[in-house]
Scaffold this active site. Structure first.
Site, PDB file in Angstrom:
ATOM      1  N   ILE A 214      -5.911   5.447   8.180  1.00  0.00           N
ATOM      2  CA  ILE A 214      -6.653   6.626   7.720  1.00  0.00           C
ATOM      3  C   ILE A 214      -7.372   7.306   8.884  1.00  0.00           C
ATOM      4  O   ILE A 214      -7.715   8.480   8.788  1.00  0.00           O
ATOM      5  CB  ILE A 214      -7.596   6.312   6.542  1.00  0.00           C
ATOM      6  CG1 ILE A 214      -8.596   5.217   6.886  1.00  0.00           C
ATOM      7  CG2 ILE A 214      -6.799   5.980   5.299  1.00  0.00           C
ATOM      8  CD1 ILE A 214      -9.621   4.971   5.791  1.00  0.00           C
TER       9      ILE A 214
ATOM     10  N   GLU B 250       0.832  -1.208   0.000  1.00  0.00           N
ATOM     11  CA  GLU B 250       0.000   0.000   0.000  1.00  0.00           C
ATOM     12  C   GLU B 250       0.866   1.257   0.000  1.00  0.00           C
ATOM     13  O   GLU B 250       0.474   2.281  -0.558  1.00  0.00           O
ATOM     14  CB  GLU B 250      -0.913   0.024   1.222  1.00  0.00           C
ATOM     15  CG  GLU B 250      -1.971  -1.060   1.232  1.00  0.00           C
ATOM     16  CD  GLU B 250      -2.853  -0.965   2.459  1.00  0.00           C
ATOM     17  OE1 GLU B 250      -3.999  -0.498   2.314  1.00  0.00           O
ATOM     18  OE2 GLU B 250      -2.383  -1.345   3.556  1.00  0.00           O
TER      19      GLU B 250
ATOM     20  N   LYS C  92     -11.129   4.682   1.374  1.00  0.00           N
ATOM     21  CA  LYS C  92     -10.047   4.064   0.608  1.00  0.00           C
ATOM     22  C   LYS C  92     -10.716   3.162  -0.429  1.00  0.00           C
ATOM     23  O   LYS C  92     -11.415   2.225  -0.088  1.00  0.00           O
ATOM     24  CB  LYS C  92      -9.156   3.225   1.523  1.00  0.00           C
ATOM     25  CG  LYS C  92      -8.037   2.498   0.783  1.00  0.00           C
ATOM     26  CD  LYS C  92      -7.296   1.517   1.672  1.00  0.00           C
ATOM     27  CE  LYS C  92      -6.384   2.237   2.617  1.00  0.00           C
ATOM     28  NZ  LYS C  92      -5.459   1.295   3.324  1.00  0.00           N
TER      29      LYS C  92
END
Length: 128
Positions: A77, A27, A104
């Site tokens: 996040i 990621e 996301k």
């Protein structure tokens, strides 16, 4: 007839970013697409009468601040959303509350979905 302003919000919907947040190493290399939405409690009573940008919260300035935070890598996040709220509250002391959501897209879940995300409702405590 007179009107009273009960509540007012500045909103930015579905700001799009490609950023590199996540716990998994891939990621942080490949990145992901994100959307950020904001609803900011802000008194616009002067602006609605004056028609002057100086009397409201400038959307472009809010966007630039969100963009800065989205490009600072984080594992979670949740942390990015909190940083956005903190930065907004520090930059614009007139803000009373912030609703921030981050989605996301294509999360590494192995699921067919539109995304995963977080929503925060932050109340600015002016007593501290």
């Amino acid at each position: 007839m007179s009107m009273l302003l009960k509540e007012s919000y500045i909103c930015l919907h579905n700001l799009r970013f490609h950023a590199y947040h996540g716990v998994l190493p891939q990621e942080r290399v490949v990145g992901n697409d994100y959307t950020v939405s904001l609803r900011i409690s802000y008194d616009v009573s002067e602006a609605m009468k004056s028609d002057r940008i100086e009397d409201t919260l400038n959307y472009a300035e809010v966007y630039e601040l969100v963009k800065q935070e989205m490009f600072m890598q984080s594992d979670l996040i949740e942390h990015v959303a909190y940083r956005i709220g903190q930065h907004l509250a520090d930059a614009f002391p007139q803000i009373r509350e912030i609703f921030v959501s981050i989605t996301k897209h294509n999360p590494p879940l192995g699921a067919d979905c539109d995304g995963s995300g977080v929503e925060l409702h932050l109340i600015i405590d002016k007593t501290k």
